[in-house]
Design an enzyme around this catalytic site. Structure first.
Site: not given
Lengths: 159, 578
Positions: B50, B112
């Site tokens: 990213e 999560f």
């Protein structure tokens, strides 16, 4: 020097954090902080007190102004202004404390065997002095609203 | 027709003119990725990390002037975008980062891949949004682009909980005709009184200097800057971020200023009587010790951001306004003014600068000279690169010595051609940024000048370059060390090279490039440099990684003496102060 900065800001989630975070990020301290919704509730008015030179405060206000959610910022200490702070005190029966607080528009809210709850308000310097004179003896707890203030005269934080 | 949140997002991006989305999918972003699959307006570029997505979008933005868009998932996807956000923030680059977020009902439960993206990005964004109602997505996108691109530009984050892009929930596409934010009015016009004052000071100056920074590029005001100096004929210097905004070939250009600026630019700043600062922010890499900065100069400071004015150096004449509009106003005022420029004084000032240049200026003909050693000088690599590309390439860089050598020796004559991380100094920026530039200008030559340290911080993007056929040229100035760190250790730490060398563990970059499907070339001898570069640039449709081994002992000079130095205090060569 002590400074009182008044901020009109969008009442949106996270807006307060942007202002508070900025003080830390730019290396300034917040001494007191007061915030609450105003007008139709889509605005918040904040009052922050901090310490710094004229240059420091100019930098702080410029940086606060850059926060997208901020509508207006003003350094109240730049001119004549009204400034007050509200406190609440819980203490063991004590003539001394009652007397000090009475002088500061004191009001008794609760009185029973073990404790008295009183409120008072005044300029923050009067409040500071009162807190010092009260000392620790007989005092259970104390809470301060932080300064709030307005410009004197016609000057306002306009939308 | 009613649309899902993901489809609303893609339509809004299309309406903003977005051509590329640099991204990486993951759980919280999957609905959005399904919407990407179903449309054709925006190409998605799958990066390998990213950080690469944010730098690529940033590079695209720097080259085109349009906002770059990155899309990441929640949690680690979002945290990996942080360095790219901070990079864009420091250089005022309009970057839009869209992050997936966990479903609304899971926020705050440590679910999560949950992270508070709004919270962790807060100090490094111009603004951020969290989508609370799906139907707001078009308006939010519109506002985000408006905020990112107006005033002093900067990055904006849009955090979208997964349930807000649920494909089974459909909404009308609605947004206001135009953005209206009661708390944000970025348009400011320069104060006419200040323009008058500035004009008077400029025209009566005997030793004026124009100090122009990245703000002139961001404000697309290079023509106005040129027009201003047609009238003034004053010496001009550019910051690292401003290089290219004033043509390097112009006779009044003194080169970059600051930490590794040219001798004449720094001397001119120190001795000026009027400094015209335009879209520059008196960064600590410029001013050296602020209290010793330009002791006799009146400072005129033009900037769109009032907070940049008098932050470090007090401005005598502050002008808050868009650079373009302010320069136009100034030009008009100068033309109207009856004050005559003292041409005699100006001529002797320009002569003084020529003398400084003569005395300690950079040697731009180093590549023509013979030296005893067979070692290649890093400066010569940049000079040869300049000639191999006819000075026309888009050049990105990473951070360190190689970055400074490009800034000093590649003469940028056009704005936006030089793409580097100036404020944050982000290693790993160069390669992904070059991808963004290459996608924007596929026919142009795009070069990433890097070092063997920096390139390894985003080396994985070589894979992206193969997937999307991006024939970038990578010039790896390899000194087998973290060069700038080592330079500081040589100069300030008795030559103790703590954690700055790794010559026995470097990869074989030729094989590495080849394993990613590209061409690798290695140069160790001076005699091979030019022909290798020519060969690399003749391979038009291939990414070529040129690994050039250079003299590891070379330092970047000039270098401002710190601490407690002024701009006139410089190291000119090893152990020699001016």
């Amino acid at each position: 020097m002590k400074r009182i900065i008044s901020i009109l800001i969008e009442n949106k989630p996270g807006a307060l954090a942007r202002v508070v975070g900025l003080f830390h990020q730019r290396g300034y301290n917040i001494e007191t902080l007061n915030v609450g919704p105003v007008f139709d509730g889509t605005y918040s008015r904040m009052t922050v007190t901090t310490r710094g030179s004229e240059n420091d405060v100019e930098q702080i206000t410029k940086q606060i102004n850059k926060i997208i959610d901020v509508i207006k910022v003003s350094d109240l200490t730049e001119g004549e202004h009204h400034e007050y702070e509200f406190i609440m005190v819980k203490f063991k029966h004590s003539e001394k404390i009652q007397k000090i607080l009475k002088k500061l528009n004191g009001k008794i809210h609760e009185k029973h065997k073990h404790a008295i709850v009183m409120s008072a308000w005044g300029t923050s310097s009067d409040i500071e002095i009162a807190i010092k004179t009260i000392g620790k003896a007989n005092l259970f707890e104390i809470v301060r609203s932080g300064s709030i203030g307005l410009h004197e005269g016609e000057k306002v934080l306009k939308i | 027709m009613k649309l899902s949140g993901g489809d609303l997002l893609l339509r809004a991006l299309k309406e903003e003119g977005v051509k590329f989305i640099f991204g990486y999918p993951g759980g919280a972003a999957l609905h959005i990725y399904d919407s990407i699959f179903k449309q054709k307006a925006c190409d998605h570029i799958l990066v390998r990390h990213e950080q690469g997505a944010t730098h690529a979008a940033d590079g695209y933005s720097r080259a085109t002037g349009k906002p770059g868009v990155a899309l990441v998932t929640s949690g680690p996807g979002a945290t990996n975008a942080i360095t790219g956000l901070a990079t864009a923030y420091m250089d005022s680059i309009p970057l839009i980062v869209i992050s997936g977020q966990v479903q609304s009902h899971l926020i705050g439960t440590d679910s999560f891949q949950e992270t508070d993206m709004i919270g962790i990005s807060r100090p490094i964004v111009k603004h951020s949004f969290i989508v609370q109602n799906t139907q707001d997505i078009p308006r939010i996108i519109q506002e985000a682009f408006h905020i990112a691109t107006t005033g002093r530009p900067g990055p904006v984050v849009i955090d979208i909980p997964k349930d807000k892009t649920d494909p089974s929930k459909l909404y009308e596409y609605k947004k206001p005709k135009e953005v209206s934010l009661r708390s944000y009015q970025p348009r400011v016009s320069p104060h006419p009184g200040q323009i008058k004052k500035a004009c008077k000071n400029i025209l009566s100056a005997e030793r004026p200097v124009i100090y122009a920074g990245g703000g002139v590029i961001l404000g697309n005001a290079h023509k106005e800057l040129m027009a201003l100096n047609k009238l003034l004929k004053a010496p001009v210097t550019n910051t690292l971020m401003g290089l290219g905004v004033y043509p390097a070939k112009d006779r009044y250009f003194m080169g970059m200023l600051g930490m590794h600026g040219t001798y004449q630019a720094n001397m001119a700043m120190h001795n000026a009587d009027v400094i015209i600062a335009i879209g520059a922010r008196f960064d600590d890499r410029i001013t050296n010790t602020p209290s010793l900065f330009a002791p006799n100069a009146r400072i005129i400071h033009i900037d769109v951001d009032p907070a940049s004015i008098s932050k470090i150096i007090n401005a005598d004449i502050p002008i808050v306004g868009q650079v373009k509009e302010s320069l136009n106003a100034l030009i008009k005022e100068i033309k109207r003014s009856k004050i005559k420029i003292d041409t005699e004084a100006l001529e002797s000032w320009n002569q003084q600068i020529a003398q400084w240049r003569e005395k300690h200026g950079l040697d731009h003909e180093l590549y023509l000279k013979k030296n005893k050693s067979q070692m290649i000088l890093p400066q010569v690599v940049v000079q040869e690169l300049y000639h191999a590309t006819n000075g026309n390439a888009w050049v990105t860089s990473d951070v360190g010595q190689h970055q400074m050598f490009v800034a000093q020796y590649y003469h940028f004559n056009k704005p936006r051609r030089w793409v580097n991380s100036g404020g944050l100094g982000t290693m790993g920026f160069g390669l992904p940024a070059a991808m963004g530039v290459k996608l924007a200008f596929p026919k142009d030559e795009v070069v990433c000048v890097t070092g063997e340290g920096s390139i390894q911080m985003c080396i994985q993007e070589l894979s992206t370059c193969l997937q999307y056929n991006l024939p970038i040229k990578i010039i790896n100035i390899n000194n087998e060390a973290l060069g700038m760190v080592r330079q500081w250790q040589d100069m300030n730490y008795g030559g103790r090279h703590s954690a700055s060398t790794y010559s026995d563990s470097l990869p074989d970059f030729v094989k590495l490039a080849e394993s990613y499907g590209h061409v690798g070339m290695k140069v160790t001898k001076k005699a091979d440099l030019k022909k290798t570069l020519d060969k690399a640039f003749s391979m038009k449709d291939r990414l070529v990684f040129v690994d050039v081994y250079v003299d590891p002992d070379e330092h970047v000079y000039p270098m401002l003496v710190a601490p407690n130095g002024s701009m006139k205090d410089m190291w000119i060569k090893k152990n020699i102060k001016a």
